[in-house]
Design a protein around this motif. Sequence first.
Motif, PDB file in Angstrom:
ATOM      1  N   GLU A 284     -16.320  -9.865  -4.635  1.00 49.03           N
ATOM      2  CA  GLU A 284     -16.706  -8.504  -4.947  1.00 49.03           C
ATOM      3  C   GLU A 284     -16.379  -7.557  -3.788  1.00 49.03           C
ATOM      4  OE1 GLU A 284     -20.460  -8.645  -7.065  1.00 49.03           O
ATOM      5  OE2 GLU A 284     -20.965  -6.895  -5.858  1.00 49.03           O
ATOM      6  N   LEU A 287     -12.854  -6.864  -3.820  1.00 48.90           N
ATOM      7  CA  LEU A 287     -12.594  -5.899  -4.868  1.00 48.90           C
ATOM      8  C   LEU A 287     -12.848  -4.479  -4.368  1.00 48.90           C
ATOM      9  CD1 LEU A 287     -12.153  -5.286  -7.971  1.00 48.90           C
ATOM     10  CD2 LEU A 287     -14.640  -5.216  -8.067  1.00 48.90           C
ATOM     11  N   LEU A 288     -13.972  -4.317  -3.683  1.00 48.01           N
ATOM     12  CA  LEU A 288     -14.298  -2.993  -3.153  1.00 48.01           C
ATOM     13  C   LEU A 288     -13.178  -2.505  -2.237  1.00 48.01           C
ATOM     14  CD1 LEU A 288     -18.123  -3.249  -2.342  1.00 48.01           C
ATOM     15  CD2 LEU A 288     -17.008  -2.414  -4.407  1.00 48.01           C
ATOM     16  N   ARG A 289     -12.670  -3.437  -1.414  1.00 46.86           N
ATOM     17  CA  ARG A 289     -11.562  -3.056  -0.528  1.00 46.86           C
ATOM     18  C   ARG A 289     -10.359  -2.632  -1.363  1.00 46.86           C
ATOM     19  NH1 ARG A 289     -10.669  -4.583   4.337  1.00 46.86           N
ATOM     20  NH2 ARG A 289      -9.477  -2.673   4.182  1.00 46.86           N
ATOM     21  N   ALA A 290     -10.052  -3.396  -2.414  1.00 52.71           N
ATOM     22  CA  ALA A 290      -8.907  -3.084  -3.259  1.00 52.71           C
ATOM     23  C   ALA A 290      -9.074  -1.735  -3.926  1.00 52.71           C
ATOM     24  CB  ALA A 290      -8.724  -4.172  -4.318  1.00 52.71           C
ATOM     25  N   LEU A 291     -10.319  -1.406  -4.245  1.00 52.79           N
ATOM     26  CA  LEU A 291     -10.583  -0.145  -4.927  1.00 52.79           C
ATOM     27  C   LEU A 291     -10.595   1.030  -3.959  1.00 52.79           C
ATOM     28  CD1 LEU A 291     -13.365  -1.155  -7.463  1.00 52.79           C
ATOM     29  CD2 LEU A 291     -10.926  -0.831  -7.865  1.00 52.79           C
ATOM     30  N   GLY A 292     -10.306   0.745  -2.688  1.00 50.70           N
ATOM     31  CA  GLY A 292     -10.159   1.856  -1.760  1.00 50.70           C
ATOM     32  C   GLY A 292     -11.260   1.971  -0.739  1.00 50.70           C
ATOM     33  N   ALA A 293     -12.206   0.986  -0.706  1.00 51.32           N
ATOM     34  CA  ALA A 293     -13.231   1.047   0.323  1.00 51.32           C
ATOM     35  C   ALA A 293     -12.606   0.701   1.657  1.00 51.32           C
ATOM     36  CB  ALA A 293     -14.355   0.068  -0.002  1.00 51.32           C
ATOM     37  N   SER A 294     -12.919   1.484   2.671  1.00 51.61           N
ATOM     38  CA  SER A 294     -12.390   1.174   3.999  1.00 51.61           C
ATOM     39  C   SER A 294     -13.249   0.083   4.620  1.00 51.61           C
ATOM     40  CB  SER A 294     -12.427   2.428   4.867  1.00 51.61           C
ATOM     41  OG  SER A 294     -13.756   2.834   5.054  1.00 51.61           O
ATOM     42  N   ARG A 295     -12.727  -0.490   5.697  1.00 48.78           N
ATOM     43  CA  ARG A 295     -13.529  -1.497   6.407  1.00 48.78           C
ATOM     44  C   ARG A 295     -14.857  -0.908   6.843  1.00 48.78           C
ATOM     45  NH1 ARG A 295      -9.253  -4.957  10.083  1.00 48.78           N
ATOM     46  NH2 ARG A 295      -8.768  -6.406   8.405  1.00 48.78           N
ATOM     47  N   GLN A 297     -16.544   1.365   5.453  1.00 45.98           N
ATOM     48  CA  GLN A 297     -17.476   1.513   4.329  1.00 45.98           C
ATOM     49  C   GLN A 297     -18.119   0.181   3.953  1.00 45.98           C
ATOM     50  OE1 GLN A 297     -14.705   3.537   1.802  1.00 45.98           O
ATOM     51  NE2 GLN A 297     -15.806   5.474   1.958  1.00 45.98           N
ATOM     52  N   PRO A 379      -8.255  -8.206   1.335  1.00 46.84           N
ATOM     53  CA  PRO A 379      -8.359  -7.472   0.066  1.00 46.84           C
ATOM     54  C   PRO A 379      -7.523  -8.093  -1.038  1.00 46.84           C
ATOM     55  CG  PRO A 379      -7.264  -6.142   1.770  1.00 46.84           C
ATOM     56  CD  PRO A 379      -7.803  -7.358   2.432  1.00 46.84           C
ATOM     57  N   ALA A 380      -6.461  -8.839  -0.666  1.00 44.41           N
ATOM     58  CA  ALA A 380      -5.586  -9.433  -1.679  1.00 44.41           C
ATOM     59  C   ALA A 380      -6.336 -10.435  -2.543  1.00 44.41           C
ATOM     60  CB  ALA A 380      -4.405 -10.109  -1.008  1.00 44.41           C
ATOM     61  N   ALA A 382      -8.744  -9.940  -4.193  1.00 48.16           N
ATOM     62  CA  ALA A 382      -9.257  -9.285  -5.396  1.00 48.16           C
ATOM     63  C   ALA A 382      -8.453  -9.666  -6.626  1.00 48.16           C
ATOM     64  CB  ALA A 382      -9.231  -7.768  -5.208  1.00 48.16           C
ATOM     65  N   THR A 383      -7.134  -9.894  -6.455  1.00 50.26           N
ATOM     66  CA  THR A 383      -6.294 -10.175  -7.622  1.00 50.26           C
ATOM     67  C   THR A 383      -6.451 -11.604  -8.105  1.00 50.26           C
ATOM     68  OG1 THR A 383      -4.512 -10.582  -6.072  1.00 50.26           O
ATOM     69  CG2 THR A 383      -4.531  -8.453  -7.163  1.00 50.26           C
TER      70      THR A 383
ATOM     71  N   ASN C  59       0.364  -7.884  -5.124  1.00 48.98           N
ATOM     72  CA  ASN C  59      -0.419  -7.623  -3.912  1.00 48.98           C
ATOM     73  C   ASN C  59       0.346  -6.731  -2.945  1.00 48.98           C
ATOM     74  OD1 ASN C  59      -2.608  -9.057  -4.766  1.00 48.98           O
ATOM     75  ND2 ASN C  59      -2.084 -10.931  -3.634  1.00 48.98           N
ATOM     76  N   LEU C  64      -2.253  -4.504  -0.802  1.00 43.51           N
ATOM     77  CA  LEU C  64      -3.327  -5.426  -0.481  1.00 43.51           C
ATOM     78  C   LEU C  64      -2.849  -6.435   0.540  1.00 43.51           C
ATOM     79  CD1 LEU C  64      -4.687  -6.060  -4.087  1.00 43.51           C
ATOM     80  CD2 LEU C  64      -5.685  -4.617  -2.318  1.00 43.51           C
ATOM     81  N   THR C  88      -5.374   1.324   3.270  1.00 43.29           N
ATOM     82  CA  THR C  88      -6.603   1.556   2.503  1.00 43.29           C
ATOM     83  C   THR C  88      -6.583   2.955   1.904  1.00 43.29           C
ATOM     84  OG1 THR C  88      -7.814   0.085   3.950  1.00 43.29           O
ATOM     85  CG2 THR C  88      -9.118   1.617   2.646  1.00 43.29           C
ATOM     86  N   ARG C  91      -4.119   3.118  -0.978  1.00 44.77           N
ATOM     87  CA  ARG C  91      -4.698   2.492  -2.175  1.00 44.77           C
ATOM     88  C   ARG C  91      -5.653   3.441  -2.864  1.00 44.77           C
ATOM     89  NH1 ARG C  91      -5.464  -2.327   0.827  1.00 44.77           N
ATOM     90  NH2 ARG C  91      -7.631  -1.881   1.281  1.00 44.77           N
ATOM     91  N   ARG C  92      -6.487   4.037  -2.042  1.00 44.67           N
ATOM     92  CA  ARG C  92      -7.540   4.880  -2.553  1.00 44.67           C
ATOM     93  C   ARG C  92      -6.968   6.108  -3.258  1.00 44.67           C
ATOM     94  NH1 ARG C  92     -10.894   6.957   2.315  1.00 44.67           N
ATOM     95  NH2 ARG C  92     -11.856   4.911   2.324  1.00 44.67           N
ATOM     96  N   PHE C  97      -6.126  -0.098  -9.941  1.00 48.95           N
ATOM     97  CA  PHE C  97      -5.998  -1.531 -10.219  1.00 48.95           C
ATOM     98  C   PHE C  97      -6.763  -1.917 -11.475  1.00 48.95           C
ATOM     99  CE2 PHE C  97      -5.137  -1.481  -5.698  1.00 48.95           C
ATOM    100  CZ  PHE C  97      -4.137  -2.417  -5.572  1.00 48.95           C
ATOM    101  N   PHE C  99      -7.740  -5.690 -13.299  1.00 52.46           N
ATOM    102  CA  PHE C  99      -7.637  -7.125 -13.022  1.00 52.46           C
ATOM    103  C   PHE C  99      -7.886  -7.956 -14.278  1.00 52.46           C
ATOM    104  CE2 PHE C  99      -9.228  -4.903  -9.308  1.00 52.46           C
ATOM    105  CZ  PHE C  99      -8.303  -5.276  -8.349  1.00 52.46           C
ATOM    106  N   ILE C 105     -18.654  -4.451 -10.922  1.00 41.01           N
ATOM    107  CA  ILE C 105     -19.832  -4.787 -10.114  1.00 41.01           C
ATOM    108  C   ILE C 105     -21.007  -4.966 -11.071  1.00 41.01           C
ATOM    109  CG2 ILE C 105     -21.354  -4.030  -8.252  1.00 41.01           C
ATOM    110  CD1 ILE C 105     -18.534  -4.450  -7.298  1.00 41.01           C
ATOM    111  N   PHE C 120     -15.859   5.902  -2.683  1.00 36.74           N
ATOM    112  CA  PHE C 120     -15.166   5.483  -1.462  1.00 36.74           C
ATOM    113  C   PHE C 120     -14.260   6.590  -0.945  1.00 36.74           C
ATOM    114  CE2 PHE C 120     -15.701   1.077  -3.347  1.00 36.74           C
ATOM    115  CZ  PHE C 120     -16.839   0.844  -2.597  1.00 36.74           C
ATOM    116  N   ASP C 173      -3.073  -6.690 -13.388  1.00 37.60           N
ATOM    117  CA  ASP C 173      -2.839  -8.123 -13.188  1.00 37.60           C
ATOM    118  C   ASP C 173      -3.381  -8.854 -14.416  1.00 37.60           C
ATOM    119  OD1 ASP C 173      -2.309 -10.561 -12.159  1.00 37.60           O
ATOM    120  OD2 ASP C 173      -4.022 -10.598 -10.793  1.00 37.60           O
TER     121      ASP C 173
END
Lengths: 386, 219, 233
Positions: A284, A287-295, A297, A379-380, A382-383, C59, C64, C88, C91-92, C97, C99, C105, C120, C173
Motif C-alpha cells: 500500500e 502504491l501511495l508512492r506510485a500515486l505521487g506521494a513523495s518520500r 509525505q 515504488p515499482a 505497486a505494479t 515501471n 517507478l 515523484t 508521476r504526480r 496509474f 493496476f 486503500i 499528495f 497494468d
Amino acid sequence: MLRLALRNLLRRPVRLALALAGVAIAAGTVASLASFGAGYRQGLATELQRSGMQLMLVPLGCPYDAAARVLKGRTLDDSLPAAVAPAVRADPAVAVAAPLLMVAVPRAAEKRTDLWVGLDHAAFELKPWWRAQAGRADFPTADSVILGANAAVTEARQPGDKFYCPEANAVFRVAGVLQPSGTSDDNLFFLPLATAQRVFGQVGRLTAVAVRLRDPALLREASARLQRIRGAQVATMTEMMGTFLNLVGAVRTLLMAIGLVAAVASALGVFNTLLAAVVERADELCLLRALGASRAQVFGLITLEAGALGAAGATAGLAAARWGGAALEGFVKQFLPLPPAGSLMALRAPLATEVLLVALAASLLAGLYPAWRAIRLPPARATRPE
Amino acid sequence: MRASRRRRWWLGGIGLGAIALVTVRYATQRVSWEQPPPPRSTRIHAAPLCPWRDPQADLAATFPQADHWEPETRILSGLRLELARRLGRPVQPDESALRLYRVSAGPAPLGVVMIRRVRGDYGAIEVVVAVDASGKVRAVRLQRLREPEAVMKPLRETEWLGAFRGKSVHDSFHVGGDLPAVPPSARVTAGAIAEGVRSLLILLDIGTSPRALAATHHH
Amino acid sequence: MSPNPPTFPPLVRALNLTKHYQRGREQVVALNQATFEVAEGEFVAIVGPSGAGKTTLLNLLGCLDVPSSGTLSLAGEPVHRLTERARTRWRRQHLGFVFQHFSLIPTLTVAENVALPAVFARRGAAARVDELVQRVGLAARRDHRPDQLSGGEMQRTAIARALINQPRLLLADEPTGNLDTATGAAIIALFQELNAAGLTIIAVTHNPALAAAATRQLHLHDGRILAPTAAPV
C-alpha cells in the motif's frame, strides 16, 4: 493525511489498544511518580515548618525515627533526663527550648490510644499560632487540660468540663479547645509538663526537647554544642527532612527506573506496532508512492501515526494517573516516614504537559525507523504486489 | 516471521505490565481494608457521626443470630420542629441526621442498632442501642467511656443498663422513676445515658416515618 | 526508430531502453534495447507472454524505476535522468496509474481514494472528485468502502483516481485481469471513451479484447520489441 493515518491505526484495533495501553501505563506511572515526589516534598516542608522548631533533642538511638515519632505525637521507648532542658536553655543560640513528655495510653477494649502530651510555657512560645476556639490556650491550674480540635469532639468536652484519665486515675478540668491545625496536634490532650510527669510516673523524664534558635543561621554551631549534652542527641529538622527526602528519593529512583522501563517498553510497543504496520502495508505504501506521494509525505504519514499513538496513550495515562492517583497515594503513604496530613499527589498542568511532550517525542522517535523503512520501499512494487 | 516473533515478545511484556498493575491495585485495596488510614484533620466543627467501633461484639451480645448489617442514613433536618417538640428541648447539631444499622438474619429483619455520643460527666460516652423489630429496646451497651470507677460501679451493680430492655419510644426514661435510682455521684452520667437512649428512640421513630429523607450509604 | 512515424508529436520516446536485474548470480535482462515512440492521443496495448518484460517497461514508463541504459523522454523531458524527487513530481503531475489488483486503500471511501493523488499534489479536488465519480458511474457509491464494491466498481474507482490530477498519460497494468468478461468489456469501453476524449493510454494486457480495442499494439518477447503492428489511427 491525518484521516489516512488515523484510519490506518484503527485498522488493527487490538494492536492499537495494546500499544496505547503501553504508552498509557508508562505515562501514568511516570506522571504519578513525579507528582508524588513534588507533593511529598511540599507536604513535608509544611509539616516541619508548622512544628515551629529547627532542632530537637531526643534520646540516644535513631534520632530521625525518634524525631518522627515525636512529630507525629507518638511516644518514645526511651526518655531523656529532665536536666537536659536547662542545659539546652543555657546555650546562647537557643531562643526557646520546650521540654515535652509524650505518653501513649492504648485502650485495646475501646480500640483507641489516648495521646497525652506534657508541655510547659515554652511550648506556647514555640507555637505562637496556637489559638483556642473555646476557653484558653494555656494552663491556669495544675489540673488543666487543653484538647486538640478533634479530641474535643470525640470526647464531647467543653471548657470547664471534667476530663478523667482512668489509667492515671486523675480528673482534669478542660481549660480550652484548640483551633484545628491540620497536624497531629488536633488529636492530642495537652497537660502541664509537671502534671503529666507526676500522673504518668515519669517524674524527671522527658521525651524530647524542641528547640527554636535565635537565628536559623546558627543551626550548625548550636547543634554542635548541643550534641555534647549527655544522654541526648540532636536531630535537626533540615537534616530530618533531608533524611526523609533521601529515603523517599531512593524509593523514587527505584520506582522511576521501573517507570523508565515501562517507558522504554511502551516506546518499543509503538515501534513494533508501526514497524508491523509498515511491513504489512508495504504494498500500500508503494502504491501511495506510485500515486505521487513523495518520500517526505510517506515519512510524515508514519510519523503522524506514531504521534497520534503517543499523544492518545499519554492522555489516557494522565487521566488514569489523576483517577488512580488517590489509590496509589494511600498505598505509598503506609511506607513513608512521617506521611504528611495533606495530599501527596500534585499532578499539575506543567508536569502533565511535560509528560505529554516526552511521550510524544518518544513515540516520534520510535516511529523514525519504521518511517525510514517505509520510504525505502521501491515504488515499482505497486505494479506487482508481493 | 521475525516481526511476528517480536510481536509475541512485546505482547508478553504488556501482559506482564497489566498483571503488575492489577496486582498493585489489588494490594492497595487489601492494605486499605486491613489498616484504615489514620484520622485526617478536618475542619468540620459540628460533631461528626459517632462510628460503630465493634459491631461483632455488639451483635453477638444483642442479635446473636444476625448475619448481616447495613448502614442507612436518614436526614432529619426538615423535621426539626417535630423533633424539638418530641424531644422537649432544642435540637442538637448531631441530631439533624440519624445513622442506623439495619440488622438481619438472612431475609428476616431483626432490628436496628444506633450509636450516640453523649456528654458524660468526665468525658464522652458512646452509647450503643439495639432495638428489635417491634421498636422495643433489646440492649444498651457502652462502647466507649472514661467515667471513673466510682461512677460506674453503682450502675454496674444495679444492672442499671438492663433496665432499658423492653422500653419503647412511648416510655418515660426518668432516672429514679422509670429507671432505677443512682447515687448522686453517678446522676450526671446516668442522666446522659438515659437521655441518649430516649433521643435515639425518638430520632428512630421520626426518622423511619415516611416523611424522612433516606440517604442510604452502603458500607 | 519506428518505421511508421506517428501523426502526432511523440509523447513517449524510448531509445535503446534496457533494464537488467541481478537475480542471485544470474543477470536477467528484463528489457533489451527497446526503441519505440507513442504519440499524444494514442491507445497502445503492450502484449506478449509472461516474463516478456511488459511490467518492467511499464515501471520505466511510470517513472517507478530507472533504466539500466538507454534514454526515455516523456513529453520531451528526459525522465531517465531525473532524481527520485523529480520523478515523484513527474508521476504526480503527468501520470495516472490503473493496476490489475485495483490497489485501493481499504480504509478510505471511494471519494477519498479518488482524491488521494490530489492530496499528495496538495491540490483542492472536491469538485473534480464529484465530477469523476459521476463520470465513472459511481455517484451512488461515493461514500462506500472498497470492500463494499464489486470488482468493476473498484476498477472504475481506480480509473477515476488515475484521472484526478489530469494526467497526460494513463498507464494501465492488466486493467481487466481480475474482472469477468462483461465487466472487463465495460472497462475497455471506458478506456476507449477516455482515449477518444484525447487521453493517451498505454496498457499492458493479456486480454485480446483490450489489445484489439487499442489503436496500436507493441509486442514484447524476451525483453525485445518485435516488429511493430500498425493499427489504423
